[in-house]
Design an enzyme around this catalytic site. Sequence first.
Site, PDB file in Angstrom:
ATOM      1  CG  ASN A 197      -9.892   2.641  -1.189  1.00  0.00           C
ATOM      2  OD1 ASN A 197     -10.091   0.958  -1.266  1.00  0.00           O
ATOM      3  ND2 ASN A 197      -8.207   2.238  -1.608  1.00  0.00           N
ATOM      4  CE1 TYR A 252      -3.274  -2.744   0.323  1.00  0.00           C
ATOM      5  CE2 TYR A 252      -2.500  -3.351   1.614  1.00  0.00           C
ATOM      6  CZ  TYR A 252      -3.441  -3.951   1.370  1.00  0.00           C
ATOM      7  OH  TYR A 252      -4.876  -4.192   0.429  1.00  0.00           O
ATOM      8  CG  HIS A 271      -8.973  -1.006  -5.567  1.00  0.00           C
ATOM      9  ND1 HIS A 271     -10.013  -1.217  -4.610  1.00  0.00           N
ATOM     10  CD2 HIS A 271     -10.506  -1.058  -5.836  1.00  0.00           C
ATOM     11  CE1 HIS A 271     -11.079  -1.623  -4.360  1.00  0.00           C
ATOM     12  NE2 HIS A 271     -11.344  -1.543  -5.501  1.00  0.00           N
ATOM     13  CG  HIS A 315     -13.150  -7.957  -2.063  1.00  0.00           C
ATOM     14  ND1 HIS A 315     -12.532  -7.856  -2.753  1.00  0.00           N
ATOM     15  CD2 HIS A 315     -12.445  -7.248  -0.640  1.00  0.00           C
ATOM     16  CE1 HIS A 315     -11.756  -7.095  -2.816  1.00  0.00           C
ATOM     17  NE2 HIS A 315     -11.658  -6.910  -2.587  1.00  0.00           N
TER      18      HIS A 315
END
Length: 147
Positions: A75, A23, A101, A81
């Site tokens: 985001n 990240y 993302h 999901h």
Amino acid sequence: MAKLLVLHGPNLNLLGTREPEVYGHTTLADIDQALASQASAAGHAVESLQSNAEHVLVDRVQAARDDGTAFILINPAAFTHTSVALRDALAAVAVPFIEIHLSNPHTREPFRQHSYFSDKAVGVVCGFGADSYRYAMDAALLRVSAT
């Protein structure tokens, strides 16, 4: 002047220290500050909200229908999901949005490769680290300036 809303999902408050190899080292505060400057330079306002709680994000999306929000950047993080509730809220308010993302979910574990948001989004920006937010803001600003 348009109002843009930036929503950050769970664990994004840990940016800069959580799995920096995935990240990056940029903090959420750095991202929010850069987005505020970017929107302000274009003559628009931005509000940012991070929450680890799904219902907080759903409530804020619902409020966007009546508070003049012209565009949403989101985001959803792990909610990407799992969250039918957040997807349904975005569909219900009909405020255009871009899904963001930091990493590229399509190159990660199979469970991360499905999004409940992509088919409803104006577009998806992923895989560019913190720059994913900047690119998404560029696109959103072009859209709100055209209206």
